[in-house]
Design an enzyme around this catalytic site. Structure first.
Site, short mmCIF file in Angstrom:
data_model
loop_
_atom_site.label_atom_id
_atom_site.label_comp_id
_atom_site.label_asym_id
_atom_site.label_seq_id
_atom_site.Cartn_x
_atom_site.Cartn_y
_atom_site.Cartn_z
N LYS A 15 0.82 -1.21 0.00
CA LYS A 15 0.00 0.00 0.00
C LYS A 15 0.86 1.27 0.00
O LYS A 15 0.42 2.32 -0.46
CB LYS A 15 -0.93 0.03 1.22
CG LYS A 15 -1.80 -1.21 1.41
CD LYS A 15 -2.85 -1.35 0.33
CE LYS A 15 -3.99 -2.29 0.69
NZ LYS A 15 -3.64 -3.71 0.80
C1 LIG Z 1 -4.30 -4.82 0.35
C2 LIG Z 1 -3.52 -6.07 0.29
C3 LIG Z 1 -3.82 -7.07 -0.64
C4 LIG Z 1 -5.00 -6.98 -1.58
O1 LIG Z 1 -4.81 -5.98 -2.56
P1 LIG Z 1 -6.08 -5.43 -3.39
O2 LIG Z 1 -5.53 -4.31 -4.19
O3 LIG Z 1 -7.05 -4.95 -2.36
O4 LIG Z 1 -6.60 -6.54 -4.19
C5 LIG Z 1 -2.99 -8.18 -0.69
N1 LIG Z 1 -1.95 -8.32 0.16
C6 LIG Z 1 -1.64 -7.38 1.08
C7 LIG Z 1 -0.50 -7.61 1.99
C8 LIG Z 1 -2.41 -6.22 1.17
O5 LIG Z 1 -2.08 -5.30 2.08
#
Ligand SMILES: *Cc1c(COP(=O)(O)O)cnc(C)c1O
Length: 501
Positions: free
Chosen positions: A116
Site C-alpha cells: 500500500k
Molecule cells: C491490500 C492487500 C492485498 C490486496 O490488494 P487489493 O488491491 O485490495 O486486491 C494483498 N496483500 C496485502 C498484503 C495487502 O495489504
C-alpha cells in the site's frame, strides 16, 4: 485526459476532481475516458530511466490538469531511497525452478512494510494539489476502511500533511496484532484510529455510506471541509500501481530475463481488486501480458466469479492468516466490468444495484468470455498457504509473507493445470515480518513464543534476515488509540472526531 463514472456516463471530471472527490456522486468509481497507448519503443524508452522517471512519464499521461512540475515534485518526494531503502522502491527477486519462472516483485520496502505504501506515499501529494485546484481552501477529511495494511499506510502518508485530517476504521478482530499495533501507535496531529465491531466489508460499507450521506456532507461543507478517500476506489491510489508493472517489466528486460516484447503473466494476491486492476490497465496501455492470475484465500468469491460469471457474496466470511484479502465485496471489480462492457455504465450500475439488493449478479456471456480469456482465478486455504511458505523457504531459501504465499500457490496450480511456463511476475505484497506468527509457525518446529515481538525476533534469528526498522520501533511506541464503535455509530464517530456538533 478526463474521467467518467462507472455508473453514469454523463459524469465527466478532470483528474484532480476525480482524486479530490474519491468517489462519484451516485456511488460510481472514476475511470479514465481513454488510455494512453505505449508501443514497444515507448516501453524501451522506459527501460532507460529509473523508477521515478517511469512514474513521471505515466503520471504525466493520466493527470491532464497537473503541470509537469507538480508531477515531478510529487514523485520525487514520494519515492526516495530514504523511505524505500533504495533507489528502486520495487525490486525483484527471481525464483526459477522446474517449470516455474517467478519474478517476485517486492512491493513492501516502504515505511509500513506492505505494498500500500507504493500508492499511499504519493497520494497525499496528489490529493492536496488536487484539492487546491478544485476546491481551494477546503480541508480534506480522509476516511479509510482498512483490512489492515491500507490504514497504516494511509496514516503514514497523511500524518501532519497540512489541509488534511485522516480517520481510519478497522475490524476489531480482523487485523493481525502487528497491524493493530502499527495503527494504535500512529503519530501525527491530524490522525485518528477507530476499531469497529464488524468485519472489513462492514467497515467499507459504513465508510461508503458516510461518503454519500448528504446531511453529513453539508455539515462538513459548513465547516469548510470535504470528504475524500484514500481507499483503492480513489483513482489516485490506483494510478501509482500501474507504474510498478511497467517498471518490473523494464527491469526484467534490463536484467536479461525477458526480451522486449515477450509476454509475461501477472499473479496477484487479491482482495479489493485494486492491485490486479492496475496490471490490467498496464496491459490495456500496451504492456505485453499473457494472463492475469487472480489469487484468493478461502474467501474465494473472485475465483467463482472468474470461473462462472456469477458474483455471489452470500457466503461464509472466513478470517484467515492472509487478512488483507479477507473481503467478499471487491470494489474495484466495478471498474473492470465497466471496461469489459466497453463503458456500459447502465449495465454496471444495474449489476451493482443487484449486488447491494440481492447479494449477487451474473454478467452477460460477452463479459464472461472476456473474463475467462484474460483471467485465471484460483484460491488457497490457510494450510496450503503455510505449506507454500515452508516449501519456498526450505527449497529456495526465500522467505515470504502469507499473502504472497497465496499468490505463489495459485500460480503453481495454474502452471500444473495449463503447462504455461511463461515468466511470471508475482506481486509480493507484504514483508513476512508483518505476519510473523503465521510465517514462523510455517517454518519452525519449535513452540511459538506468545509475544508478537518475541516472534519477530525468533523469525529473524531462525532465518538470519533483518527485522524491518519500522516494525522493531513499534515495540517501544506509545499506544494512542483504543476507541471502538459499532457499525451504526460510525457517522456520529466521524462528526465527533471532527468536532462538528
Ligand atoms: C491490500 C492487500 C492485498 C490486496 O490488494 P487489493 O488491491 O485490495 O486486491 C494483498 N496483500 C496485502 C498484503 C495487502 O495489504
Amino acid at each position: 485526459m478526463n474521467y467518467n463514472s462507472t455508473r453514469n456516463k454523463q459524469t465527466v471530471v478532470t483528474a484532480s476532481q476525480a482524486i479530490a472527490q474519491g468517489i462519484s456522486e451516485e456511488g460510481g468509481l472514476f475511470v479514465p475516458q481513454s488510455l494512453p497507448q505505449y508501443s514497444l519503443e515507448d516501453i524501451q524508452a522506459l527501460t532507460k530511466v529509473d523508477y521515478r522517471g517511469r512514474a513521471k512519464k505515466i503520471f504525466g499521461d493520466f493527470l491532464g490538469d497537473f503541470t509537469e512540475q507538480e508531477i515531478s515534485e510529487s514523485v520525487d518526494a514520494a519515492y526516495t531511497a530514504d523511505k524505500f531503502g533504495s533507489d528502486n522502491p520495487a525490486p525483484i527477486s527471481y525464483i526459477e525452478s522446474g517449470d516455474t519462472k517467478m519474478a517476485v516483485l517486492e512491493l513492501w520496502h516502504g515505511p509500513t512494510c506492505a505494498f500500500k505504501d507504493m500508492a499511499l506515499q504519493i497520494l497525499p501529494h496528489l490529493l492536496t494539489k488536487s484539492v487546491k485546484k478544485t476546491y481551494s481552501g477546503k480541508e480534506a477529511v480522509i476516511l479509510v476502511a482498512t483490512s489492515g495494511d491500507t490504514g497504516k499506510a494511509a496514516l503514514e502518508g497523511f500524518k501532519d500533511v497540512d489541509g488534511t485530517k485522516i480517520m481510519v476504521f478497522y475490524p476489531v478482530n480482523g487485523v493481525s496484532p502487528m497491524q493493530k499495533r502499527q495503527m494504535a501507535t500512529q503519530k501525527g496531529h491530524n490522525v485518528s484510529v477507530v476499531a469497529i465491531e464488524g468485519n472489513f466489508d462492514d467497515a467499507q460499507t459504513g465508510v461508503k455510506k458516510i461518503f454519500t450521506n448528504t446531511d453529513i456532507k453539508s455539515r462538513l461543507a459548513a465547516h469548510n471541509m470535504m470528504f475524500s478517500s484514500a481507499n483503492s476506489i480513489n483513482w489516485g491510489r490506483l494510478l501509482p500501481q500501474v507504474v510498478y508493472y511497467f517498471s518490473a517489466y523494464c527491469d526484467m528486460v534490463n536484467e536479461g530475463k525477458i526480451a522486449l516484447g515477450d509476454s509475461v503473466n501477472v499473479v496477484v494476491p487479491t482482495g479489493n481488486f485494486g492491485n490486479i486492476l492496475a496490471s490490467f490497465y498496464a496491459m490495456q496501455m500496451g504492456l505485453p501480458v499473457k494472463k492475469f492470475i487472480c489469487a484468493s484465500n478461502a474467501n474465494n468469491v473472485l475465483t467463482d466469479f472468474i470461473r462462472t460469471g456469477t458474483y455471489d457474496r452470500k457466503r461464509t466470511f472466513y478470517t484467515t492468516i492472509s487478512p488483507s484479502m479477507d473481503i467478499l465485496v471487491s470494489s474495484n471489480l466495478e471498474r473492470l466490468l465497466y471496461h469489459l462492457t466497453n463503458g456500459n455504465a447502465e449495465k454496471v450500475a444495474g449489476w451493482m444495484q443487484e449486488l447491494s439488493a440481492n447479494g449477487q449478479y451474473t454478467v452477460d456471456e460477452t463479459v464472461k468470455s472476456k473474463l475467462s480469456e484474460l483471467f485465471y482465478g484460483g484460491f488457497c486455504d490457510d494450510e496450503n498457504t503455510q505449506k507454500t511458505i515452508r516449501d519456498l523457504y526450505q527449497e529456495e531459501n526465500y522467505l515470504c509473507d502469507t499473502h504472497t504465499a497465496v499468490a505463489v500457490n495459485v500460480y503453481q496450480q495454474y502452471v500444473a493445470e495449463t503447462g504455461d511456463t511463461a515468466p511470471s511476475i508475482i506481486a509480493s505484497t507484504a514483508s513476512p515480518y508483518k505476519f510473523a506468527r503465521s510465517v514462523l509457525e510455517a517454518i519452525s518446529t519449535e513452540a511459538l513464543p506468545d509475544d508478537e515481538f518475541a516472534m519477530v525476533e525468533a523469525l529473524s534469528a531462525q532465518t538470519k534476515t533483518p527485522i524491518p526498522a519500522p516494525l522493531s520501533a513499534l515495540r517501544e511506541a506509545e499506544v494512542r488509540f483504543t476507541v471502538a464503535c459499532k457499525v451504526d455509530e460510525m457517522p456520529q464517530t466521524v462528526l465527533n472526531g471532527l468536532s462538528i456538533h
